[in-house]
Design a protein around this motif. Sequence first.
Motif, PDB file in Angstrom:
ATOM      1  N   MET A   1       0.772  -1.207   0.025  1.00 58.12           N
ATOM      2  CA  MET A   1       0.046  -0.294  -0.067  1.00 58.12           C
ATOM      3  C   MET A   1       1.009   1.258  -0.054  1.00 58.12           C
ATOM      4  SD  MET A   1      -3.031   1.157   2.835  1.00 58.12           S
ATOM      5  CE  MET A   1      -3.981  -0.156   2.533  1.00 58.12           C
ATOM      6  N   LYS A   2       0.561   2.098  -0.812  1.00 57.10           N
ATOM      7  CA  LYS A   2       1.226   3.418  -0.867  1.00 57.10           C
ATOM      8  C   LYS A   2       0.459   4.700  -0.509  1.00 57.10           C
ATOM      9  CE  LYS A   2       4.051   6.328  -3.846  1.00 57.10           C
ATOM     10  NZ  LYS A   2       4.742   6.475  -5.393  1.00 57.10           N
ATOM     11  N   VAL A   3       0.876   5.723   0.304  1.00 54.08           N
ATOM     12  CA  VAL A   3      -0.051   6.847   0.640  1.00 54.08           C
ATOM     13  C   VAL A   3       0.872   8.102   0.288  1.00 54.08           C
ATOM     14  CG1 VAL A   3      -1.003   8.177   2.623  1.00 54.08           C
ATOM     15  CG2 VAL A   3      -0.749   5.412   2.610  1.00 54.08           C
ATOM     16  N   ARG A   4       0.195   8.871  -0.230  1.00 47.42           N
ATOM     17  CA  ARG A   4       0.707  10.325  -0.578  1.00 47.42           C
ATOM     18  C   ARG A   4       0.013  11.285  -0.276  1.00 47.42           C
ATOM     19  NH1 ARG A   4       3.632  11.708  -6.466  1.00 47.42           N
ATOM     20  NH2 ARG A   4       4.987  10.536  -5.447  1.00 47.42           N
ATOM     21  N   PHE A   5       0.609  12.377   0.454  1.00 44.04           N
ATOM     22  CA  PHE A   5      -0.295  13.543   0.663  1.00 44.04           C
ATOM     23  C   PHE A   5      -0.214  14.484  -0.192  1.00 44.04           C
ATOM     24  CE2 PHE A   5       1.093  11.060   4.577  1.00 44.04           C
ATOM     25  CZ  PHE A   5      -0.021  11.245   5.244  1.00 44.04           C
ATOM     26  N   TRP A   6      -1.263  15.211  -0.705  1.00 45.53           N
ATOM     27  CA  TRP A   6      -1.512  16.268  -1.575  1.00 45.53           C
ATOM     28  C   TRP A   6      -2.058  17.586  -0.839  1.00 45.53           C
ATOM     29  CZ3 TRP A   6       0.328  15.859  -6.713  1.00 45.53           C
ATOM     30  CH2 TRP A   6       0.498  14.396  -6.959  1.00 45.53           C
ATOM     31  N   GLY A   7      -2.547  17.405   0.428  1.00 42.70           N
ATOM     32  CA  GLY A   7      -3.053  18.351   1.140  1.00 42.70           C
ATOM     33  C   GLY A   7      -3.238  18.249   2.701  1.00 42.70           C
ATOM     34  N   CYS A   8      -2.659  18.945   3.520  1.00 41.20           N
ATOM     35  CA  CYS A   8      -2.668  18.796   4.705  1.00 41.20           C
ATOM     36  C   CYS A   8      -2.945  20.053   5.807  1.00 41.20           C
ATOM     37  CB  CYS A   8      -1.094  18.329   5.384  1.00 41.20           C
ATOM     38  SG  CYS A   8      -0.169  17.123   4.330  1.00 41.20           S
ATOM     39  N   ARG A   9      -3.345  21.005   5.180  1.00 43.54           N
ATOM     40  CA  ARG A   9      -3.710  22.228   5.873  1.00 43.54           C
ATOM     41  C   ARG A   9      -5.079  22.121   6.397  1.00 43.54           C
ATOM     42  NH1 ARG A   9      -0.194  25.590   8.452  1.00 43.54           N
ATOM     43  NH2 ARG A   9       1.173  24.947   6.406  1.00 43.54           N
ATOM     44  N   GLY A  10      -5.642  22.944   7.380  1.00 40.44           N
ATOM     45  CA  GLY A  10      -6.970  22.543   7.761  1.00 40.44           C
ATOM     46  C   GLY A  10      -7.679  23.910   7.567  1.00 40.44           C
ATOM     47  N   SER A  11      -8.902  24.293   7.484  1.00 38.11           N
ATOM     48  CA  SER A  11      -9.776  25.307   7.428  1.00 38.11           C
ATOM     49  C   SER A  11      -9.851  26.121   6.087  1.00 38.11           C
ATOM     50  CB  SER A  11      -9.447  26.148   8.662  1.00 38.11           C
ATOM     51  OG  SER A  11      -9.507  25.552   9.603  1.00 38.11           O
ATOM     52  N   ILE A  12      -8.793  26.357   5.631  1.00 37.72           N
ATOM     53  CA  ILE A  12      -8.526  27.380   4.306  1.00 37.72           C
ATOM     54  C   ILE A  12      -7.133  27.059   3.681  1.00 37.72           C
ATOM     55  CG2 ILE A  12      -7.792  29.378   5.913  1.00 37.72           C
ATOM     56  CD1 ILE A  12      -9.292  31.294   3.903  1.00 37.72           C
TER      57      ILE A  12
END
Length: 649
Positions: A1-12
């Motif tokens: 399984m591979k996981v990639r983060f494209w967005g990690c910021r909250g709210s705005i």
Amino acid sequence: MKVRFWGCRGSIPRSRPDMLRYGGNTPCIEVISSSGHIVVLDLGSGAFDLGVDLMKRAKQSDGGKMKGTVLITHTHWDHIQGFPFFAPLFNPGFTWNVFGPQGLAGSFEDTLSGQMKHDYFPVTIKQLGAKVTYHDLVEGSFQLEGVRVKTRYLNHTVLTLGYKLESGGISIAYITDHEPFNHRLAVEGYERSYDGSTNSEDDRHVDFFIGVNLLIHDCQYTAQEYGQGKTGWGHSTVEYVVDIALAASVKQLALFHHDPNRTDDQVDEIVRYAQERATDIAKRKGLSTVPEIWAAAEGTDVTFGERANFVRKNSVDIGMHPSEDLLAKQCSQRRGVNIEGKIVLLGLDCNTRFASDLKEDLEKDKLTVKVCEDVDSILEACSQSNPSLVVLKQSISGGNAVDICLKIREMGEWGEDTLFLVVAKNHDDLEMGRAESNIIPKESWLVEPVSVAYIRTRVRMSLLRAPCKWVRASIPANEEARLVALKESCMMDVNQPEGLKRITRVARQLFDVGAACFTLLAKDHVKLISAEGLDCINIPRDAAMCAHVVSDQDFTLVADALEDDRFADNPLVQGAPYLRFYAGMPIWSKAKDGQSYIIGSFCLLDQKPREFNTEQLRSLQDLASLAREEFGAISAEAQKARCLGVSSL
């Protein structure tokens, strides 16, 4: 399984030079299963770049076509604002299944389409070129292509789902926009209670992701920030998240949903603080493992090999690839749950703006709402209309919530199934109310301040969720003395002694089971000191079947966990290693007070349900007797080694 983060910021979304390393896009994560299936978690602004990348990949593949799955936690804008800009949705050669929490007044598709009306966006949801199918979700589990998905409601200001994904023996949990049910825990930190009195809903939150390889958890605030007016905003603190990750024995913890004001350097400081807190707690509790803690950043890739950190490469599978009939039986996804017209009774002050606003909002969900303000009118309305759910203030004119709930329970068969939500003024009143009676389930207690939106969300959760089939083992009356005996035995210092390894090897072959092991039951976890077919890991006490051996002071046999209301929803049954069969024999240790106490068990485990005949039970008892003798000899040697100040076995 591979996981990639494209967005990690909250709210705005944010775009600043001092936020480049962790990124400014709102939540979007890509997961590629062991079978190659693409799963996208949320479509915040990070979905734009993911979409561009997927289009490039599609052009390089044969035929230029692609299919995948999108799992939306909830419909706040920071989690869906990338939906209209996700290029693969416009490509006729693409096929997407989009899942999200079922509403009451309208479908998930209706909610998504709202941000694409002509007033807000030039293209409507009906004009998407790809083949897109929308699915409403409640709590449960279902199967994708090579991925098993489990869902659980989170504590947020709108109906929100957390997801657990399992593929090829690897599991990840995605928990964003979640606030501790007990607000005190956000500041004071979490510690599982074993006296049965508090924190039930937070305990169940931890149970959802026990033992996962990667926990991605909302961590927007510090305890100090939370205490400065953030209560009720629907987000977690660093302190709470570190504590629950330790309690669940997760392998890795990714801090997620970074506050929009948080700079890269500040995130670094939070990571250091989280790591130090985890190390300190582990030392204090005597835990052998600490999760790897880091902060999610755009562009980060995490890759897991099959069956990492759980089942040995040379072990027989014990359910990491469950059969199709097992998955079909375990699947509890309920499509199209119809609660329209259900009656909700509000035991609140009729003249307040809060009561009128809540009534108006619940009626938008197509519920029938009645408002009463004293005990007599509440009981009269209940006897006439048989409500599905009753919302009460803890103290109400003419009585209190506990007495009202007791009288409703006595009104007949419908009263036994009535759901309750009770709002206490403060935490002290809440604890007092819980202690008074068990008529009101622990998870049904709320504490002020509460908003209309929050009560509305909890009403939705209560009406949509299924009852939990999982009974935690009770605490033995002699628990304090038992723990002393465990410490005196010195067996917690022992790891894989050869004598016990021989017995587990013989047991596994003799009974043809997936695994055999020796366990020790500590205060808050179970240690496997010898195991054949499983790694020697720490398991939270509530999830361990051997806790029932200690509690019942007797042999425990579970022929089929899915058919047993004590274990059907246990995370070790619903998730890896997918246990169906369990047999556990008690192991005693004689303490210095001259008494013998059950400190652990000798266990057989399997993925397949099975029955033991009389001859097999006799053989297991004989082997258990030999095991106790070997156990006692190893304990004596370990005690001698401790006295001499030398290393144990």
